[in-house]
Design an enzyme around this catalytic site. Structure first.
Site, PDB file in Angstrom:
ATOM      1  N   LEU A  31      35.153  31.346  42.356  1.00 30.78           N
ATOM      2  CA  LEU A  31      36.148  30.421  41.809  1.00 30.78           C
ATOM      3  C   LEU A  31      35.786  30.058  40.372  1.00 30.78           C
ATOM      4  O   LEU A  31      34.882  29.259  40.129  1.00 30.78           O
ATOM      5  CB  LEU A  31      36.222  29.161  42.674  1.00 30.78           C
ATOM      6  CG  LEU A  31      37.347  28.179  42.357  1.00 30.78           C
ATOM      7  CD1 LEU A  31      38.715  28.807  42.626  1.00 30.78           C
ATOM      8  CD2 LEU A  31      37.187  26.901  43.186  1.00 30.78           C
TER       9      LEU A  31
ATOM     10  N   GLY B 242      38.120  28.803  38.377  1.00 25.41           N
ATOM     11  CA  GLY B 242      39.039  27.738  37.993  1.00 25.41           C
ATOM     12  C   GLY B 242      40.237  28.253  37.230  1.00 25.41           C
ATOM     13  O   GLY B 242      41.118  27.485  36.843  1.00 25.41           O
ATOM     14  N   GLY B 243      40.285  29.568  37.015  1.00 28.07           N
ATOM     15  CA  GLY B 243      41.448  30.181  36.390  1.00 28.07           C
ATOM     16  C   GLY B 243      42.554  30.419  37.400  1.00 28.07           C
ATOM     17  O   GLY B 243      42.405  30.139  38.598  1.00 28.07           O
TER      18      GLY B 243
ATOM     19  N   ASP C 200      44.035  33.213  38.743  1.00 27.42           N
ATOM     20  CA  ASP C 200      43.922  34.194  39.820  1.00 27.42           C
ATOM     21  C   ASP C 200      42.946  33.760  40.908  1.00 27.42           C
ATOM     22  O   ASP C 200      43.250  33.860  42.103  1.00 27.42           O
ATOM     23  CB  ASP C 200      43.510  35.554  39.246  1.00 27.42           C
ATOM     24  CG  ASP C 200      44.584  36.153  38.357  1.00 27.42           C
ATOM     25  OD1 ASP C 200      45.769  35.824  38.557  1.00 27.42           O
ATOM     26  OD2 ASP C 200      44.240  36.933  37.455  1.00 27.42           O
ATOM     27  N   SER C 201      41.773  33.267  40.526  1.00 23.57           N
ATOM     28  CA  SER C 201      40.801  32.868  41.549  1.00 23.57           C
ATOM     29  C   SER C 201      41.285  31.642  42.320  1.00 23.57           C
ATOM     30  O   SER C 201      41.067  31.531  43.531  1.00 23.57           O
ATOM     31  CB  SER C 201      39.434  32.601  40.915  1.00 23.57           C
ATOM     32  OG  SER C 201      39.466  31.495  40.039  1.00 23.57           O
TER      33      SER C 201
ATOM     34  N   CYS D 249      29.386  44.507  35.436  1.00 23.33           N
ATOM     35  CA  CYS D 249      29.141  43.182  36.006  1.00 23.33           C
ATOM     36  C   CYS D 249      29.579  43.115  37.466  1.00 23.33           C
ATOM     37  O   CYS D 249      28.884  42.534  38.303  1.00 23.33           O
ATOM     38  CB  CYS D 249      29.874  42.119  35.190  1.00 23.33           C
ATOM     39  SG  CYS D 249      29.701  40.441  35.834  1.00 23.33           S
TER      40      CYS D 249
ATOM     41  N   GLY E 208      39.674  37.023  42.979  1.00 20.83           N
ATOM     42  CA  GLY E 208      41.072  37.091  42.561  1.00 20.83           C
ATOM     43  C   GLY E 208      41.448  38.406  41.919  1.00 20.83           C
ATOM     44  O   GLY E 208      42.429  38.470  41.169  1.00 20.83           O
TER      45      GLY E 208
ATOM     46  N   CYS F  77      34.435  38.087  28.723  1.00 13.10           N
ATOM     47  CA  CYS F  77      34.196  36.658  28.931  1.00 13.10           C
ATOM     48  C   CYS F  77      33.116  36.095  28.015  1.00 13.10           C
ATOM     49  O   CYS F  77      33.288  35.023  27.426  1.00 13.10           O
ATOM     50  CB  CYS F  77      33.869  36.381  30.396  1.00 13.10           C
ATOM     51  SG  CYS F  77      32.298  37.090  30.984  1.00 13.10           S
TER      52      CYS F  77
END
Length: 351
Positions: A9, A11-12, A14-15, A94, A118, A191
């Site tokens: 998660l 916080g965007g 999709d997730s 990653c 997500g 990111c």
């Protein structure tokens, strides 16, 4: 008792919606936020976004600081690849070596039944082997970035966004308390770069030496210019070369000689690629035909069907029915049978 799922998660959008959909499907959902960044503002903003989403969802949130592990693994890989004249794909690296590994480790540690993200992708069984497959929407499909995630993880992976379009996810957000996310522009940058140029990032963080000058040579070996460090360049690039002949582009980067080779654009058309570090779970050695290939890089993706020849030393060869332009060493070459992801490898050479 509800099955327990651990959701990455951020916080965007999709997730957050992935976690929401799983909760609506009856799972007992826990979020996990990964602390990745050395910059405190970026770290705090990321954690606050995840905390806000978890509060709206009314789910517990684990905060896992993996800043040093992320730096030693992903950012180190990113810098080494550019220093060696290769163009990395940090998101793909990653996923296999950090995100899904940590999720899997936390799943085992805390006894979760499933792990989820997500990503816009799906899972399936192909010849009895669990595999990823493309999302319903080709425009948003992210299966490419999952090619090297260990196959043994897939049985416990849930990807709730795989059958949704992005527009549908935004609509769900609007009607479920996440309207503040539905209108945010989608981030397309890496990111940890936070919108900055990768060259600036490497130099600022002492991950590349800006004073490693070397020669630019033509395809006959004649010196026609100077470069400012291999990390500044990629295959197919024209800008920044400062050559008299503006039609020339980079056709090869040679870290052993600290040289950049330039030539005509047409010289970047190739019909065969050599792959290294191949991962094709349960796919036998030998020749496999009628496959499709994805390469996310500077050039145009190959069209038509391809042939894959797997060797026993982790190498493979992909042959195209039509030439592919500017395939770039270091990029993942990902192979599909229809919509099913079979595996991939890193591009090493073009012929």
């Amino acid at each position: 008792m509800s099955k327990k799922v651990l959701v990455a998660l951020s916080g965007g959008l999709d997730s957050s919606i992935a976690a929401l959909l799983l909760k609506q499907q009856g799972y007992s959902v826990t979020g996990i936020h990964f602390g990745l960044f050395a910059r405190k503002n970026q770290q705090n903003n990321s954690y606050l976004a995840a905390t806000k989403a978890a509060k709206i969802l009314n789910i517990p949130l684990i905060n896992k600081n993996i800043e040093q592990y992320f730096s030693d693994t992903v950012i180190d890989y990113f810098a080494r690849q550019y220093s060696n004249g290769r163009t990395p794909c940090p998101c793909s690296f990653c996923n296999a070596n950090v995100k899904w590994k940590v999720l899997h480790d936390e799943q085992k540690l805390h006894g979760f039944d499933f792990i989820a993200t997500g990503h816009y992708a799906q899972t399936t069984k192909h010849n009895g082997v669990s595999r990823f497959m493309k999302a319903t929407s080709d425009l948003k499909d992210q299966s490419y970035f999952l090619w090297s995630v260990p196959s043994e993880y897939i049985n416990s992976i849930l990807l709730p966004l795989g059958t949704y379009r992005k527009s549908e996810v935004r609509e769900i957000a609007q009607s479920n308390g996440f309207g503040y996310l539905s209108e945010k522009p989608e981030s397309m940058s890496i990111c940890f770069l936070e919108g900055t140029d990768y060259r600036e990032f490497l130099v600022k963080n002492h991950l590349a030496n800006p004073n490693t000058y070397g020669n630019i040579v033509d395809e006959d070996g004649s010196v026609i210019g100077q470069h400012k460090g291999l990390f500044n360049y990629t295959i197919g690039q024209k800008q920044g070369l400062k050559l008299l002949d503006k039609s020339l582009c980079i056709t090869k980067i040679d870290p052993d000689k600290n040289e950049i080779v330039v030539g005509k654009w047409d010289n970047l058309n190739h019909k065969q690629l050599k792959l290294t570090n191949c991962k094709f779970p349960s796919l036998p050695l030998g020749t496999h035909q009628n496959l499709t290939v994805l390469i996310r890089g500077f050039g145009k993706n190959p069209e038509g069907l391809s042939t894959l020849e797997l060797k026993d030393n982790g190498t493979g060869y992909v042959k195209f029915s039509e030439p592919v332009w500017a395939a770039t060493p270091g990029q993942p070459v990902v192979v599909y049978a229809g919509s099913t992801l079979l595996g991939g490898g890193y591009l090493n050479e073009s012929f």
